[in-house]
Scaffold this active site. Structure first.
Site, PDB file in Angstrom:
ATOM      1  N   LYS A  99      -8.506  13.910   4.524  1.00  0.00           N
ATOM      2  CA  LYS A  99      -7.669  12.708   4.503  1.00  0.00           C
ATOM      3  C   LYS A  99      -6.615  12.864   5.585  1.00  0.00           C
ATOM      4  O   LYS A  99      -6.489  13.933   6.182  1.00  0.00           O
ATOM      5  CB  LYS A  99      -7.024  12.504   3.130  1.00  0.00           C
ATOM      6  CG  LYS A  99      -6.212  13.712   2.632  1.00  0.00           C
ATOM      7  CD  LYS A  99      -5.654  13.473   1.234  1.00  0.00           C
ATOM      8  CE  LYS A  99      -6.721  13.597   0.178  1.00  0.00           C
ATOM      9  NZ  LYS A  99      -6.976  12.336  -0.524  1.00  0.00           N
ATOM     10  N   ARG A 100      -5.871  11.799   5.813  1.00  0.00           N
ATOM     11  CA  ARG A 100      -4.783  11.865   6.794  1.00  0.00           C
ATOM     12  C   ARG A 100      -3.846  13.024   6.442  1.00  0.00           C
ATOM     13  O   ARG A 100      -3.540  13.266   5.273  1.00  0.00           O
ATOM     14  CB  ARG A 100      -4.019  10.536   6.770  1.00  0.00           C
ATOM     15  CG  ARG A 100      -2.886  10.417   7.747  1.00  0.00           C
ATOM     16  CD  ARG A 100      -2.473   8.947   7.861  1.00  0.00           C
ATOM     17  NE  ARG A 100      -2.229   8.340   6.551  1.00  0.00           N
ATOM     18  CZ  ARG A 100      -1.024   8.256   5.983  1.00  0.00           C
ATOM     19  NH1 ARG A 100       0.037   8.756   6.603  1.00  0.00           N
ATOM     20  NH2 ARG A 100      -0.856   7.664   4.820  1.00  0.00           N
ATOM     21  N   THR A 124      -8.614   6.322  -1.851  1.00  0.00           N
ATOM     22  CA  THR A 124      -9.997   5.844  -1.964  1.00  0.00           C
ATOM     23  C   THR A 124     -10.985   6.986  -1.754  1.00  0.00           C
ATOM     24  O   THR A 124     -12.118   6.916  -2.226  1.00  0.00           O
ATOM     25  CB  THR A 124     -10.287   4.721  -0.943  1.00  0.00           C
ATOM     26  OG1 THR A 124      -9.914   5.162   0.376  1.00  0.00           O
ATOM     27  CG2 THR A 124      -9.510   3.461  -1.290  1.00  0.00           C
ATOM     28  N   LYS A 149       0.577  14.355   0.871  1.00  0.00           N
ATOM     29  CA  LYS A 149      -0.804  14.598   0.441  1.00  0.00           C
ATOM     30  C   LYS A 149      -1.052  16.080   0.165  1.00  0.00           C
ATOM     31  O   LYS A 149      -2.058  16.460  -0.408  1.00  0.00           O
ATOM     32  CB  LYS A 149      -1.782  14.057   1.480  1.00  0.00           C
ATOM     33  CG  LYS A 149      -1.721  12.529   1.598  1.00  0.00           C
ATOM     34  CD  LYS A 149      -2.675  12.000   2.648  1.00  0.00           C
ATOM     35  CE  LYS A 149      -2.563  10.488   2.815  1.00  0.00           C
ATOM     36  NZ  LYS A 149      -3.105   9.735   1.671  1.00  0.00           N
ATOM     37  N   LYS A 160     -14.780   7.902  -3.556  1.00  0.00           N
ATOM     38  CA  LYS A 160     -16.032   8.219  -2.864  1.00  0.00           C
ATOM     39  C   LYS A 160     -16.603   9.533  -3.383  1.00  0.00           C
ATOM     40  O   LYS A 160     -17.812   9.653  -3.616  1.00  0.00           O
ATOM     41  CB  LYS A 160     -15.788   8.303  -1.356  1.00  0.00           C
ATOM     42  CG  LYS A 160     -15.348   7.003  -0.731  1.00  0.00           C
ATOM     43  CD  LYS A 160     -14.761   7.212   0.664  1.00  0.00           C
ATOM     44  CE  LYS A 160     -14.041   5.967   1.150  1.00  0.00           C
ATOM     45  NZ  LYS A 160     -13.263   6.206   2.375  1.00  0.00           N
ATOM     46  N   HIS A 170       0.804  -1.222   0.000  1.00  0.00           N
ATOM     47  CA  HIS A 170       0.000   0.000   0.000  1.00  0.00           C
ATOM     48  C   HIS A 170       0.837   1.272   0.000  1.00  0.00           C
ATOM     49  O   HIS A 170       0.283   2.347   0.213  1.00  0.00           O
ATOM     50  CB  HIS A 170      -0.921   0.027   1.224  1.00  0.00           C
ATOM     51  CG  HIS A 170      -2.109  -0.866   1.121  1.00  0.00           C
ATOM     52  ND1 HIS A 170      -3.250  -0.534   0.433  1.00  0.00           N
ATOM     53  CD2 HIS A 170      -2.333  -2.114   1.616  1.00  0.00           C
ATOM     54  CE1 HIS A 170      -4.129  -1.518   0.518  1.00  0.00           C
ATOM     55  NE2 HIS A 170      -3.593  -2.490   1.236  1.00  0.00           N
TER      56      HIS A 170
END
Length: 829
Positions: A564-565, A672, A570, A676, A373
């Site tokens: 998100k985290r 992910t 990111k 969504k 991952h």
């Protein structure tokens, strides 16, 4: 749960008594409320009513649960066991009601109590068993396995304290315990008959049998009990219920009698405290040596208890003949966390069931499959050899033997290439040798998969290139997906109803049919109805933001969301730099072509991740300045939503217009959240990273807002990267950096954000923030211009939803089942 078969008579009786109509649901609800829980009246909360309703729904799940297990036993089906240190399940009640198709009956039954289903649902805590995307993916996978009637059991840990509860105090993240089990968990059933003993410490002894065979025994161990708790996982309206088995650690009954007799009761029961620590908290901080040991104990505890459970079932049904074990069982390792299972399966087969090495290794390699991952080398777990030697001495011996035999294979493939042997060795030599867990997983598995097309290619050509050259047949891609039940049918009832009017009621089960709404993007009336649903969802999100953040969003503004985290790759930082840019334009009166927007950011930073926590502080400080400035009110509003979790996302993703997926290209494995949002009609602004690439392919480049360097350009730019020159050459960027560095957002916190500005200006910035700033700002202007054309935006939104079937976890699981697991639906003989 045990595999005890129900008689046909009992099955018939269950089918008679547990009917699904409102009258029967109401009777069972009253029975549980009055008799099981001993309540006569509601009181001030809906706590007891929630528990009574959960038990009423669980009764109906248990009936189908038993029949599912019975069918699998009768069919002697092949089974897969999904090992994951995380399962981010969220709330269970509404998902179960949806999958059982009893919402109308439940709502009618609740009328007699004068409350709504929405009020009762709020009494349920999110199951705190995960950290982020990895755990939520595992939950989606279990949902799809049950929906597709595949015999897959999830194995995880029953953490007493889940991922921490995040509060924002003076703009900073403050962590507090998330004791999600405080009020119990009505969905679980304890199974004490299946308790397993997990060994730690001790040493190995060798004995020789009468045939001259040498056998190893791990002795003088300090054992811990693994107590299983089973949670039902229902499929979508198909009467299939699979199992998530969660392990809780407890001390054995034995304690040191000599210590007790000597008067040292504290020392005598110290083992109990140590044992219960294993499952006390999700992912302990491993910055200290104690933290590292506890995390390793968690991983081995999960692997050993789960493998023992599977083997125990096999021996009870099939005996001690393992010749058919690999044909009937498979194990999927969700990232590196459970990969110690490779060595543990070898130990169990050889030490407990006396198989020879070659036979045990053939079974292990044939049953284990590994999902990677991450592309970040630092996220690939390594464990110090000395820690293994102390905690898991027998496992260390097995790993060394696996490595020796593997390096012989490497030497045969690349004769004389000693350097390659060192690079591929499971044991990383040095002053403090370490075990490379990802390498152990690759060597011990028959399948290694990435989770997006780009991710898998980067694994093959970069991180695991030599392994791919050695075993190309092992590597494959399985692009992630999310369950459309929770992430559309449940969380977006308005859109579900609108689509259902066009496609009929079966489209949720046959999610591939959603592509049939694509032509309706040209239908003006349908676009208007689509916008009305979005406006209702935005109103719901607006109310959540007001409650959680005390910030007033405007439903007529564009909702620009990144949740998100919190991690540098990111690039929440890039997002907030754009917010500063917009704020700068507003204060200078440069609003021509600007689209009013509400920016929502949310996510948790790891407790020890100082830079991520500082980025949260920056976001909140910028939000405070922007929201207090009257000049900005009609153009820009900013909020950071605290304690981001599954139930929060269920409100956020239906109400989002623009989904921010802006990671540095080559860093995000898949994502992910992007799926969504797409499913719910949000448009994506993103880089060519992770599953963004496949989302863009599916929806068409004209319906995706692309910016930034691609993975190859990132690599090329690193050679002579000069962010200061980039900033100096861009007036907008220079103004943003001036506001940041002049302490405008930290007037009474001198130099607070210097580490952030220094990271942006550093030529060694791994996240290339400055390199993508101009492209991102220009792309955001294209977003603004497009949003101002409501009809065009609606067309693009509809096409995003219409092309989202590719990102259903049903499709992902079908790929796993076909290519790796080789499963048949439980309903097939």
């Amino acid at each position: 749960m045990s595999d005890l078969k129900l008689s046909d008579k009992n099955n018939l009786q269950l089918s008679k008594t547990l009917e699904m109509g409102a009258e029967h649901v109401g009777e069972d609800l009253a029975r549980h409320f009055n008799l099981t829980l001993g309540r006569d009246e509601l009181g001030d909360s809906h706590y007891y009513l929630f528990n009574a309703l959960a038990l009423t729904v669980r009764d109906r799940l248990v009936q189908r649960w038993s029949l599912t297990r019975q069918r699998c036993a009768e069919n002697r089906c092949r089974r897969v066991h999904y090992l994951s240190l995380e399962f981010l399940m969220g709330r269970t009640l509404t998902n179960s009601i949806l999958n059982l198709d009893i919402e109308d009956a439940v709502r009618e039954a609740l009328i007699q109590y004068g409350c709504t289903l929405e009020e009762v649902v709020e009494e349920e805590h999110d199951a705190g068993l995960g950290n982020g995307g990895l755990g939520r993916l595992a939950a989606c996978f279990l949902d799809s396995c049950a929906t597709l009637e595949l015999p897959v059991t999830g194995y995880g840990i029953r953490y007493e304290y889940g991922m921490f509860h995040q509060k924002i105090v003076d703009g900073r993240q403050v962590e507090s315990p998330d004791h999600w089990l405080r009020n119990g968990h009505p969905w679980e059933i304890e199974c004490p008959e299946n308790i397993k003993r997990v060994p730690f410490f001790g040493h190995t002894e060798y004995t020789e049998d009468k045939d001259g065979r040498v056998h190893a025994r791990w002795v003088d161990t300090h054992d811990v009990l693994a107590v299983p708790y089973d949670v039902p996982v229902p499929g979508y309206q198909n009467d299939t219920v699979n199992t998530l088995r969660l392990w809780k650690s407890e001390a054995t009954d034995e304690f040191d009698l000599d210590e007790f007799n000597a008067g040292s009761y504290t020392d005598a029961v110290a083992a109990k405290n140590l044992a219960e620590q294993i499952t006390m908290v999700l992912y302990p901080n491993d910055a200290s040596e104690n933290g590292k040991e506890l995390r390793l104990r968690q991983q081995y505890f999960l692997a050993s208890a789960s493998l023992q459970d599977v083997i125990h079932h096999w021996v009870r049904v099939e005996g001690r003949d393992f010749s058919d074990f690999a044909a009937r069982n498979g194990f999927q390792l969700n990232d590196t966390h459970p990969t110690i299972a490779v060595a543990e399966l070898m130990r169990l087969l050889m030490d407990e069931y006396l198989l020879e090495w070659d036979e045990a290794w053939q079974i292990t390699r044939s049953t284990m499959a590994y999902t990677n991952h991450t592309l970040l080398p630092e996220a690939l777990e390594k464990w110090p050899v000395f820690l293994f030697r102390n905690l898991l001495p027998r496992l260390l011996e097995i790993i060394y033997e696996i490595n020796a035999r593997f390096l012989a294979e490497v030497a045969e493939h690349w004769p004389g290439d000693v350097n390659r042997q060192m690079q591929l060795s499971i044991i990383e030599e040095g002053a403090y040798p370490q075990i490379r867990m990802a390498y152990l997983a690759i060597v011990g598995s028959h399948s290694v998969n990435g989770v997006a097309a780009l991710h898998t290619e980067l694994l093959k050509q970069g991180l695991f290139r030599d392994f791919y050259n050695l075993w190309p047949e092992k590597f494959n891609n399985k692009t992630n997906g999310v369950t459309p039940r929770r992430w559309l049918a449940h969380c977006n009832p308005g859109l579900t109803t609108l689509i259902g009017k066009q496609l009929g009621e079966d489209w949720v089960a046959e999610f591939g049919d959603i592509h049939k709404i694509a032509p309706l993007a040209q239908d003006k009336a349908f676009r208007a109805a689509w916008r009305e649903v979005k406006k209702e969802n935005k109103q719901r999100l607006l109310e959540l933001v007001k409650t959680e953040c005390n910030v007033d969003f405007d439903v007529d503004m564009m909702f620009d969301v990144q949740v998100k985290r919190i991690h540098e790759y990111k690039r929440q930082l890039l997002n907030i730099l754009h917010v500063i840019h917009l704020y700068d334009r507003i204060t200078r009166g440069d609003t021509e072509g600007m689209q009013p927007r509400c920016v929502l950011i949310g996510g948790k930073a790891a407790p020890g991740y100082a830079m991520a926590k500082l980025i949260i502080k920056l976001i909140n400080n910028v939000a405070n300045v922007v929201n207090r400035d009257a000049r900005a009110r009609s153009w820009l509003r900013v909020a950071f939503i605290p304690n981001y979790r599954v139930s929060t996302m269920e409100v956020i993703c239906p109400g989002t217009d623009l989904s921010e997926q802006v990671s540095t290209a080559g860093k995000e494995a898949s994502g992910t959240g992007n799926m969504k949002f797409m499913m719910n009609g949000a448009l994506t602004i993103g880089t060519l990273d992770g599953a963004n690439i496949e989302i863009r392919e599916a929806v068409g480049e004209e319906n995706f807002f692309l910016f930034g360097l691609d993975e190859q350009q990132v690599a090329e730019t690193r050679n002579d990267y000069d962010p200061n020159a980039i900033i100096a050459a861009d007036k907008d960027f220079a103004r943003v950096m001036h506001l940041l560095e002049s302490q405008h957002f930290s007037l009474f916190e001198d130099s607070l954000f210097d580490p952030i500005s220094q990271s942006i200006r550093s030529p060694h910035d791994a996240w290339m923030t400055a390199a993508d700033f101009r492209s991102y700002v220009d792309c955001q202007q294209r977003v603004a211009t497009t949003y101002q054309d409501a009809e065009q935006w609606s067309k693009m939104s509809i096409l995003n939803s219409a092309n989202s079937a590719r990102f259903s976890s049903d499709r992902t699981i079908q790929d796993y089942s076909r290519d790796i697991w080789r499963l048949k639906p439980n309903s097939e003989k």
